[in-house]
Scaffold this motif. Sequence first.
Motif, short mmCIF file in Angstrom:
data_model
loop_
_atom_site.label_atom_id
_atom_site.label_comp_id
_atom_site.label_asym_id
_atom_site.label_seq_id
_atom_site.Cartn_x
_atom_site.Cartn_y
_atom_site.Cartn_z
N LEU A 86 16.61 -44.79 -62.27
CA LEU A 86 17.77 -45.17 -61.48
C LEU A 86 17.34 -45.71 -60.11
O LEU A 86 16.59 -45.06 -59.38
N ASP A 87 17.81 -46.89 -59.81
CA ASP A 87 17.37 -47.67 -58.66
C ASP A 87 17.71 -47.00 -57.34
O ASP A 87 18.81 -46.47 -57.15
N SER A 88 16.74 -47.02 -56.42
CA SER A 88 16.93 -46.66 -55.01
C SER A 88 17.12 -45.18 -54.74
O SER A 88 17.40 -44.78 -53.61
N ILE A 89 16.97 -44.32 -55.75
CA ILE A 89 17.11 -42.88 -55.55
C ILE A 89 15.90 -42.16 -56.10
O ILE A 89 15.24 -42.63 -57.03
N ASP A 90 15.60 -41.01 -55.51
CA ASP A 90 14.53 -40.15 -56.00
C ASP A 90 15.01 -38.72 -55.85
O ASP A 90 15.23 -38.24 -54.72
N THR A 91 15.24 -38.05 -56.97
CA THR A 91 15.69 -36.66 -56.94
C THR A 91 14.49 -35.74 -57.12
O THR A 91 13.44 -36.14 -57.62
N LEU A 92 14.66 -34.49 -56.70
CA LEU A 92 13.56 -33.55 -56.80
C LEU A 92 13.11 -33.41 -58.25
O LEU A 92 13.91 -33.39 -59.17
N GLU A 93 11.79 -33.29 -58.41
CA GLU A 93 11.18 -33.27 -59.74
C GLU A 93 11.49 -31.97 -60.48
O GLU A 93 11.28 -30.87 -59.95
N THR A 94 11.95 -32.10 -61.72
CA THR A 94 12.07 -30.93 -62.60
C THR A 94 10.82 -30.76 -63.44
O THR A 94 10.58 -29.68 -63.99
N HIS A 95 10.02 -31.81 -63.56
CA HIS A 95 8.74 -31.72 -64.26
C HIS A 95 7.88 -32.92 -63.84
O HIS A 95 8.35 -34.05 -63.87
N LEU A 151 16.66 -25.23 -57.05
CA LEU A 151 18.06 -25.31 -56.62
C LEU A 151 18.53 -26.76 -56.55
O LEU A 151 19.54 -27.12 -57.18
N HIS A 152 17.82 -27.60 -55.83
CA HIS A 152 18.26 -28.98 -55.65
C HIS A 152 17.82 -29.88 -56.79
O HIS A 152 18.49 -30.88 -57.09
N ALA A 153 16.70 -29.54 -57.45
CA ALA A 153 16.25 -30.34 -58.60
C ALA A 153 17.26 -30.24 -59.74
O ALA A 153 17.65 -31.26 -60.34
N ARG A 154 17.71 -29.02 -60.04
CA ARG A 154 18.66 -28.85 -61.14
C ARG A 154 20.07 -29.26 -60.74
O ARG A 154 20.85 -29.70 -61.60
N ALA A 155 20.40 -29.16 -59.47
CA ALA A 155 21.72 -29.64 -59.02
C ALA A 155 21.84 -31.14 -59.25
O ALA A 155 22.89 -31.63 -59.69
N ALA A 156 20.76 -31.89 -58.96
CA ALA A 156 20.79 -33.33 -59.18
C ALA A 156 20.83 -33.65 -60.67
O ALA A 156 21.57 -34.55 -61.10
N GLU A 197 26.42 -37.39 -52.22
CA GLU A 197 26.47 -35.93 -52.42
C GLU A 197 25.28 -35.21 -51.80
O GLU A 197 25.23 -33.98 -51.80
N GLY A 198 24.31 -35.97 -51.30
CA GLY A 198 23.16 -35.36 -50.66
C GLY A 198 22.17 -34.74 -51.62
O GLY A 198 21.42 -33.83 -51.24
N LEU A 199 22.13 -35.22 -52.86
CA LEU A 199 21.27 -34.62 -53.87
C LEU A 199 20.10 -35.51 -54.26
O LEU A 199 19.39 -35.22 -55.22
N ALA A 200 19.88 -36.58 -53.50
CA ALA A 200 18.74 -37.47 -53.76
C ALA A 200 18.26 -38.06 -52.44
O ALA A 200 19.04 -38.20 -51.49
N TYR A 201 16.98 -38.39 -52.42
CA TYR A 201 16.43 -39.14 -51.30
C TYR A 201 16.56 -40.62 -51.59
O TYR A 201 16.33 -41.05 -52.73
N GLY A 207 24.04 -30.87 -49.77
CA GLY A 207 22.97 -30.85 -50.75
C GLY A 207 21.62 -30.45 -50.18
O GLY A 207 21.49 -29.45 -49.46
N LEU A 208 20.62 -31.25 -50.47
CA LEU A 208 19.25 -30.92 -50.07
C LEU A 208 19.01 -31.07 -48.57
O LEU A 208 18.02 -30.54 -48.03
N TRP A 209 19.91 -31.79 -47.87
CA TRP A 209 19.63 -32.08 -46.46
C TRP A 209 19.61 -30.84 -45.59
O TRP A 209 18.95 -30.81 -44.54
#
Length: 288
Positions: free
Chosen positions: A51-60, A74-79, A158-162, A190-192
Amino acid sequence: MLLIKGSYHLIGSRSDGDTVHFKPDKKEEWGLVPGPHKVEHNTSGKAKLRLDSIDTLETHYSRNGNPEVHQPWLHARAARDALTDWLGFTTVDRLPDETVTAATPMTRPGWILTRGAGRDKRCIALAGKGTPPGASGTQIHVDEALLRTTFNHHILKEGLAYPTYYTNLFPDLRDELTAAVRQAQGDDKGLWKDDDTLDGATVTGIDSLQNHAVILPKLFRRLADYLYLGDPDNADLTGFPAFLDQAADEFWIISTGHPTTGLDAIVEVIDSKVRMTHPSEDLVFIEN
């Protein structure tokens, strides 16, 4: 951008907050995706989206045969859950390794907007749902209003991705995404509220990195790769700046207008603390 209509799929995948499988209604439309890299897909046409322009916390995450690691759950699974909820999946069953074994419904209709694939042959896309904004297989003008209907915009709001920008994104769309990011930051969403990217994360080993450090995933991945070059349980960060220099990421710093090579130019290491000196929304990476 190229519009492709199709469906989203979860079963058998390890989808997270910024990766999901997509199958066009007409698989030959993958051949319309521009750029030097072809989209890799199976016989049915199913392919991975980045998905373009976003980076969510790694789940693996794993590279070079190293053990798999993750970022704070917390934030990886929320995203991860925000993506499946937004797409319209009502229940998702997963194994402990995050593999999806069942989903209700099994697929969800949707559409994507893309300008190309990455070196890893994943299609880089804006993810949409509902009525497509045009005919599948045609080029669509994407303005700020259309961008606001995508998941990419939603997850940043939503504050769940960088935000993680590349040169393939038009500046006006980048500005719209950055506005969503700053709104989320201002609301401490979110993560902020836990973000350590600029303040600095204390990294004493792989456990502190994956369980406590809420940082830009690109920085996390570089740290994980570096730690596994030595003793991952006893971090010695003195060589990390040189490691970043060798990785030679190419990017622009928007606020200064400077082209830069190597994240060491914007990363500080003081003892066990690692921080970036520019926020991710101030960077535009060059896709090689």
